[in-house]
Design an enzyme around this catalytic site. Structure first.
Site, PDB file in Angstrom:
ATOM      1  N   ALA A 155       0.640  -1.411   0.055  1.00  9.84           N
ATOM      2  CA  ALA A 155       0.168   0.182  -0.114  1.00  9.84           C
ATOM      3  C   ALA A 155       0.944   1.339  -0.140  1.00  9.84           C
ATOM      4  CB  ALA A 155      -0.860  -0.015   1.229  1.00  9.84           C
ATOM      5  N   TYR A 173       2.651 -14.389 -14.326  1.00  5.31           N
ATOM      6  CA  TYR A 173       1.484 -13.158 -13.999  1.00  5.31           C
ATOM      7  C   TYR A 173       0.355 -13.594 -14.386  1.00  5.31           C
ATOM      8  CZ  TYR A 173      -0.048  -8.784 -13.176  1.00  5.31           C
ATOM      9  OH  TYR A 173      -1.039  -7.851 -12.659  1.00  5.31           O
TER      10      TYR A 173
END
Length: 252
Positions: free
Chosen positions: A13, A157
């Site tokens: 974050a 991914y």
């Protein structure tokens, strides 16, 4: 959407989508825990920008499974409960099958899954135990349009994000009786600080052509979808995957 007195933990974050999500939750009254791996200065900067009070930093590399339990334990000790977990942290490694050797290939797969799937699974497990004890909660996982359209230059991914989608939907069924609601936000390419420094002009132009809006998503737009899935009133959307890709990839 009102998150007054809600306790929210966001992984990865300190910047990008995670930072935008932290800001959005704080603006709606939540107390936010910012998880980050190593960039202390960036994390402190993000913390200083959050409106309101009671926000905290929680450092730890969640790809190491022991850290997942300690971060959740520390969060609950700090706030008394965990209302929302956002699994945002992720990595992306280029490993084109016709251009890398076998060691590079296997390393990319192992490291990508360790962060993008196993870490999210471990954080979800630890968070769910805390949420069951407190009567419920919300878990939102950040996936990618690459989980649907494929990622030819970084297949691990795309595969890790597809697995994240499947895990979320499995647990949305399992955890519903415990009043724990799960959802996924699947962004397209997003205008983050990292994109600004890594994209060549040609790459940027190609990305802009993919969407009829002729632009990339803003991190705040991805955050808006995350907040919706975490909000009161969105319970019956548990198991949902929200695409935030500007109509650049449409799926049935």
């Amino acid at each position: 959407m009102n998150f007054e007195n809600k306790k929210v933990l966001i992984t990865g974050a300190s910047r990008g989508i995670g930072k935008a999500t932290a800001l959005a939750f704080a603006e709606k009254g939540a107390q936010v825990g910012i998880n980050f791996r190593s960039n202390v200065e960036e994390a402190k900067k993000t913390l200083s920008e959050l409106p309101g009070s009671g926000h905290e930093l929680f450092q730890g590399d969640i790809s190491e499974k022991a850290n997942c339990q300690s971060i959740i334990d520390e969060f609950v000790k700090t706030y008394g409960q965990l209302d929302v977990l956002v699994n945002n942290a992720g990595i992306s490694i280029f490993h084109e099958i016709d251009k890398v050797d076998f060691d590079q290939w296997t390393s990319a797969w192992e490291n990508t899954f360790k962060t993008n799937l196993f870490a999210a699974a471990n954080m979800t497990y630890c968070a769910a135990q805390a949420m069951i004890k407190s009567g419920g909660g919300r878990i939102v996982n950040v996936s990618s349009r690459g989980s649907f359209r494929g990622e030819p230059t970084k297949p691990a991914y795309g595969a890790s994000k597809a697995a994240l989608n499947a895990m979320t939907q499995s647990l949305a069924k399992k955890l519903a009786p415990h009043n724990i609601y799960l959802g996924v936000v699947a962004p397209g390419f997003t205008e983050t600080e990292m994109a600004a420094v890594t994209l060549t002009p040609a790459e940027r132009e190609n990305l802009l052509r993919e969407s009829p809006f002729k632009r990339m998503a803003q991190p705040s737009e991805v955050a808006h979808a995350i907040l919706f899935l975490a909000s009161e009133g969105a319970e019956y959307s548990s198991g949902t995957i929200i695409d935030v890709n500007g109509a650049s990839y449409l799926r049935n």
